[in-house]
Design an enzyme around this catalytic site. Sequence first.
Site, short mmCIF file in Angstrom:
data_model
loop_
_atom_site.label_atom_id
_atom_site.label_comp_id
_atom_site.label_asym_id
_atom_site.label_seq_id
_atom_site.Cartn_x
_atom_site.Cartn_y
_atom_site.Cartn_z
N ALA A 115 0.76 -1.24 0.00
CA ALA A 115 0.00 0.00 0.00
C ALA A 115 0.80 1.30 0.00
CB ALA A 115 -0.96 0.01 1.20
N PRO A 117 2.96 4.53 -0.91
CA PRO A 117 2.81 5.50 0.18
C PRO A 117 1.37 5.79 0.60
CG PRO A 117 3.19 6.65 -1.87
CD PRO A 117 3.31 5.19 -2.20
N GLY A 118 0.39 5.21 -0.11
CA GLY A 118 -0.98 5.36 0.35
C GLY A 118 -1.97 5.89 -0.67
N GLY A 119 -1.53 6.11 -1.91
CA GLY A 119 -2.44 6.66 -2.91
C GLY A 119 -3.66 5.80 -3.13
N LYS A 120 -3.45 4.52 -3.31
CA LYS A 120 -4.58 3.64 -3.62
C LYS A 120 -5.40 3.34 -2.36
CE LYS A 120 -2.52 1.85 -7.83
NZ LYS A 120 -1.42 2.84 -7.87
N GLU A 138 1.85 -2.62 4.29
CA GLU A 138 3.11 -2.34 3.61
C GLU A 138 4.23 -3.09 4.33
OE1 GLU A 138 6.21 -1.65 1.62
OE2 GLU A 138 4.29 -0.92 0.82
N ARG A 143 8.46 2.54 4.93
CA ARG A 143 7.40 2.98 4.02
C ARG A 143 6.02 2.87 4.68
NH1 ARG A 143 7.84 3.30 -1.33
NH2 ARG A 143 6.09 1.91 -1.76
N CYS A 236 3.34 -0.22 -12.40
CA CYS A 236 3.71 0.98 -13.17
C CYS A 236 4.86 0.63 -14.12
CB CYS A 236 4.08 2.13 -12.25
SG CYS A 236 5.54 1.83 -11.22
#
Length: 450
Positions: A115, A117-120, A138, A143, A236
Amino acid sequence: MTDTSFLPIDFINRMEQDLGPDFHAFLRSYEENKISALRFNPIKADAAVIENCKDMLTGKVEWSNYGYYYDDENSRPGLHPYHQAGVYYIQDASAQLPVEMLCPQPGDYCLDLCAAPGGKSTQIAGYLMGEGLLVSNEPMKNRAKILSENVERLGITNAIVTSEYPDKLAAAFPEYFDRIMVDAPCSGEGMFRKNHDACGEWSLDSVKMCADRQADILDRAYEMLIPGGRLCYSTCTFAKLEDEEAVAAFVERHPDVTVIEERRLWPHEVKGEGHYAALLEKADDGRSEECREARSLAKIKQPNKKEIADFLEFKKGFSKEEKLSAQLMDEGVIKNILQLKDLLYLLPENAPDITGLHVLRGGLFLGTLKKNRFEPSHALALALKKDEYCNVFDMASSDIQTQNYLKGQSIMADVKDGWTLITVDGYSLGWGKASKGQIKNHYPKGLRLL
């Protein structure tokens, strides 16, 4: 001519083979400036705040309900008070696609397996709107701390943040989650345009290593997915070995899994750095309700009312205008309060048993019991709405006092003595403590602007 000298030659050769006639358009994308985006947080943001931000926004992200592009040459959204208030999250437009495909619903039990840094995770939470459960995991401890901070900043109340490897998590949550997000660690080829240093860490061997690791992560995710549940796998990177081929191999290992949708965003075709995502569904064998009923529940020792008397006194300052404050005012809330020495947490409804797991955030951190007083946490402030607390001091985002508050300075204001919720344009920002016309600053020192 496009300068691609920083790109690994093996990467260039493979992309030329994979893309064929589109290869040169792909290469030309590397001479273009990166396009920045953010995503508004529906837990806090409304149409009014989007209107307030219109001068820095340049367009809508077409595949994201709350995503917008912004002008990063003339605006600094990361320094705006709205960022500190958790009104939005800065996130590449392409990275906003997978959660839109996963489409979590209020009440779902969700897992974000990789997860940080937390965007999703914060995007999933925006769809849950405080209903159901989000476990954000995570494995890397440093992190995971950043992940926990972002969950806090966006005012998320129904999340548990853990730091475990997938095998240990799978043992704790067999066939547990309705929705799982696997944004897998990858070779990061989509990062090359904005971070040339990432090229130095890339090789064909690293792609193979990532693919092997992703296969193991997916298999553990499968074990945690409830029958009939959905999983979104994303990376990505542009490597088929880590994307389409990884999904095909996963489905071959698990014949009860169906590919619902696959999408790839290319940087030469969209405004973004590029992303791959596949939505998968596990067949419902008729046991989904049985699995839901078998979900473990947290074993909580109910706090002694005498020991938490200062908190019980503090919570009299809440109103019943919104869900969180109404929940805290309810006499039955004590059954969901976890006391760890002098720290108090509000666990999500029907929180799972997390015994034996490394937990950074076991729900909403309420605050600290100190000698003859209760000190509310910054997390609690960010989770509250303006109408949920009796003593509020609101400032405009353009007010110099707002910047002074974020720098740790006191505020002169005629408000009732005691704890005061500081808000910016109505969005919670932190705490202060008023006394005789002055509000002493309680904004966390580690977050203050220099």
